[in-house]
Design an enzyme around this catalytic site. Structure first.
Site, short mmCIF file in Angstrom:
data_model
loop_
_atom_site.label_atom_id
_atom_site.label_comp_id
_atom_site.label_asym_id
_atom_site.label_seq_id
_atom_site.Cartn_x
_atom_site.Cartn_y
_atom_site.Cartn_z
N ILE A 67 35.45 -118.38 62.46
CA ILE A 67 35.23 -117.05 63.02
C ILE A 67 35.84 -116.08 62.02
CG2 ILE A 67 37.34 -117.20 64.41
CD1 ILE A 67 35.93 -115.42 66.52
N ALA A 68 35.14 -115.00 61.75
CA ALA A 68 35.66 -114.07 60.75
C ALA A 68 35.13 -112.66 61.01
CB ALA A 68 35.27 -114.51 59.35
N VAL A 69 35.94 -111.70 60.62
CA VAL A 69 35.59 -110.29 60.65
C VAL A 69 35.66 -109.80 59.22
CG1 VAL A 69 36.33 -108.00 61.45
CG2 VAL A 69 36.46 -109.97 63.00
N GLU A 101 41.31 -124.76 65.63
CA GLU A 101 42.55 -124.90 64.87
C GLU A 101 42.75 -123.60 64.11
OE1 GLU A 101 41.05 -127.11 60.84
OE2 GLU A 101 41.27 -128.34 62.64
N ASN A 106 48.89 -117.53 60.70
CA ASN A 106 47.96 -116.51 61.14
C ASN A 106 48.37 -115.99 62.54
OD1 ASN A 106 45.79 -114.84 61.73
ND2 ASN A 106 44.27 -116.26 60.90
N TYR A 113 43.94 -115.73 70.34
CA TYR A 113 43.52 -116.92 71.09
C TYR A 113 44.38 -117.12 72.34
CZ TYR A 113 41.04 -117.99 66.74
OH TYR A 113 40.23 -117.93 65.64
#
Length: 149
Positions: A67-69, A101, A106, A113
């Site tokens: 998942i990334a922005v 994971e 981070n 999460y």
């Protein structure tokens, strides 16, 4: 607007992936994650790519693979929006559990999460490579059957 990632529209998402990951997947691996048992969506706002996610479903378990922005848009709540859409997609797919994971360092992702209901299951020491060695992976899980109305 969320739309499925396909080989025709995935290159911009791969560019984000390569920009935000210390050790990015190869382009071939990223593209392989666009067909079953994987599913992937990108998030566009005003026709501008904001971010994406890639997941894998096996029976009633889903693993959030990536998942990334976009780096220039981080810190604006877009990650939460993408994660919420991902969880909704898991409900549609009748998943019972979601696994992921995250790098131990981070903190922002771990907080995101946790605020979404994920709990820490275990810590895998020296899992991710870093510039100075290795760091742990935190394994987290969300039980969707606990969240049913």
């Amino acid at each position: 607007m969320f739309e499925p990632l396909t080989p025709q529209n995935a290159l911009a998402c791969y560019a984000i992936h390569a920009e935000v990951q210390y050790k990015p997947w190869s382009k071939a691996v990223f593209m392989d994650c666009l067909s079953p048992p994987y599913f992937a969506f990108q998030y566009l706002k005003s026709q501008q790519l904001q971010g994406y996610y890639v997941a894998m479903q096996v029976l009633d378990e889903v693993t959030l693979m990536d998942i990334a922005v976009s780096p220039r848009l981080q810190g604006l709540g877009i990650g939460r929006h993408i994660l919420t859409s991902f969880i909704e997609q898991c409900h549609v797919r009748q998943a019972a559990d979601i696994w992921l994971e995250v790098r131990e360092s981070n903190a922002a992702a771990k907080q995101l999460y946790t605020s979404a209901g994920f709990t820490v299951i275990e810590k895998r020491r020296a899992y991710y490579q870093t510039e100075s060695g290795n760091e742990a992976a935190i394994i987290m899980k969300l039980n969707l059957s606990d969240n049913l109305n």
